[in-house]
Design an enzyme around this catalytic site. Structure first.
Site, PDB file in Angstrom:
ATOM      1  N   ASN A   1       0.846  -1.207   0.000  1.00 31.48           N
ATOM      2  CA  ASN A   1       0.000   0.000   0.000  1.00 31.48           C
ATOM      3  C   ASN A   1       0.875   1.248   0.000  1.00 31.48           C
ATOM      4  O   ASN A   1       1.988   1.249   0.534  1.00 31.48           O
ATOM      5  CB  ASN A   1      -0.972   0.000   1.188  1.00 31.48           C
TER       6      ASN A   1
ATOM      7  N   CYS B   1      -4.612   1.215  -1.714  1.00 28.86           N
ATOM      8  CA  CYS B   1      -4.424  -0.116  -1.130  1.00 28.86           C
ATOM      9  C   CYS B   1      -3.499  -0.936  -2.024  1.00 28.86           C
ATOM     10  O   CYS B   1      -3.430  -0.723  -3.246  1.00 28.86           O
ATOM     11  CB  CYS B   1      -5.757  -0.854  -1.041  1.00 28.86           C
TER      12      CYS B   1
ATOM     13  N   GLU C   1      -3.883  -4.048  -2.961  1.00 23.19           N
ATOM     14  CA  GLU C   1      -4.641  -4.849  -3.942  1.00 23.19           C
ATOM     15  C   GLU C   1      -4.947  -4.044  -5.197  1.00 23.19           C
ATOM     16  O   GLU C   1      -4.824  -4.528  -6.318  1.00 23.19           O
ATOM     17  CB  GLU C   1      -5.987  -5.318  -3.358  1.00 23.19           C
TER      18      GLU C   1
ATOM     19  N   CYS D   1     -11.664  -2.154  -2.934  1.00 26.85           N
ATOM     20  CA  CYS D   1     -10.851  -3.237  -3.512  1.00 26.85           C
ATOM     21  C   CYS D   1     -11.728  -4.417  -3.926  1.00 26.85           C
ATOM     22  O   CYS D   1     -11.462  -5.070  -4.932  1.00 26.85           O
ATOM     23  CB  CYS D   1      -9.766  -3.665  -2.537  1.00 26.85           C
TER      24      CYS D   1
HETATM   25  N1  THU Z   1      -5.123  -1.337   3.098  1.00 27.86           N
HETATM   26  C1  THU Z   1      -4.717  -2.115   2.044  1.00 27.86           C
HETATM   27  O1  THU Z   1      -3.743  -1.815   1.354  1.00 27.86           O
HETATM   28  N2  THU Z   1      -5.432  -3.231   1.794  1.00 27.86           N
HETATM   29  C2  THU Z   1      -6.433  -3.717   2.577  1.00 27.86           C
HETATM   30  O2  THU Z   1      -6.993  -4.771   2.267  1.00 27.86           O
HETATM   31  C3  THU Z   1      -6.845  -2.988   3.777  1.00 27.86           C
HETATM   32  C4  THU Z   1      -6.271  -1.633   3.922  1.00 27.86           C
HETATM   33  C5  THU Z   1      -4.320  -0.147   3.421  1.00 27.86           C
HETATM   34  C6  THU Z   1      -4.979   1.177   3.176  1.00 27.86           C
HETATM   35  C7  THU Z   1      -4.203   2.056   4.126  1.00 27.86           C
HETATM   36  O3  THU Z   1      -2.960   2.416   3.516  1.00 27.86           O
HETATM   37  C8  THU Z   1      -3.882   1.145   5.295  1.00 27.86           C
HETATM   38  O4  THU Z   1      -3.992  -0.179   4.794  1.00 27.86           O
HETATM   39  C9  THU Z   1      -4.793   1.331   6.498  1.00 27.86           C
HETATM   40  O5  THU Z   1      -6.111   1.243   6.134  1.00 27.86           O
END
Ligand code: THU
Length: 160
Positions: free
Chosen positions: A61, A72, A74, A114
């Site tokens: 992320n 995110c 994903e 996502c």
């Molecule tokens: N985040 C992701 O990258 N993927 C997920 O499935 C859940 C959340 C990230 C977004 C943000 O940078 C951090 O995790 C906290 O929410």
């Protein structure tokens, strides 16, 4: 009034129950999580995608001081896959997370945006994406396609 009961099937496996390809994908997600740029949440996420052509791509992320501008793991990896491999369907996506201060892996589950992005990849290539999600207890959820996580999905802009 009629009640509609939605049910989903999700498998929970121990790491040893994963096949070699699944173990590799999970460990790629674990490696890339270390490269997260997450100074605002300290929540480091890694995602690795296996394409139909055998290629594995990965992303962490990447956050922004203007929170909604961050992305995110994903969505980044699926965006990169779609942009660079437009003819190869994503077939499996591993997702892991760790809090910066912790030694052990954190509980994670793809956010709503996502889920919709994974749905779009399935729609685009006409193929389900199997999700592997690492749980805090060390087991892995194997979810065959986004439907169990996104029932009653919005998918029909151009029809009806
Ligand atoms: N985040 C992701 O990258 N993927 C997920 O499935 C859940 C959340 C990230 C977004 C943000 O940078 C951090 O995790 C906290 O929410």
């Amino acid at each position: 009034m009629k009640k509609i009961i939605l049910s989903s099937e999700i498998e929970e496996l121990s790491p040893e129950e994963l096949d070699h390809v699944e173990q590799t994908l999970l460990s790629r997600a674990q490696s890339v999580a270390k490269m997260a740029y997450s100074p605002y949440s300290d929540f480091n996420v890694g995602a690795a995608v296996l394409l139909e052509n055998g290629e594995v791509l990965q992303s962490s992320n990447q956050e922004n001081v203007s929170f909604p501008a961050g992305s995110c793991a994903e969505r980044l990896v699926l965006g990169y896959a779609g942009a660079n491999y437009p003819n190869s369907a994503p077939v499996m996506l591993a997702i892991v997370a760790k809090r910066a201060a912790d030694e052990s892996w954190a509980e994670v589950s793809p956010c709503g945006i996502c889920r919709q992005t994974i749905n779009e990849a399935e729609k685009r290539f006409g193929k389900a994406v199997t999700l592997l999600v690492l749980k805090a207890n060390g087991s892995i959820l194997r979810i065959k396609g986004i439907s169990p996580l996104l029932p009653l999905k919005f998918n029909d802009l151009k029809s009806g």
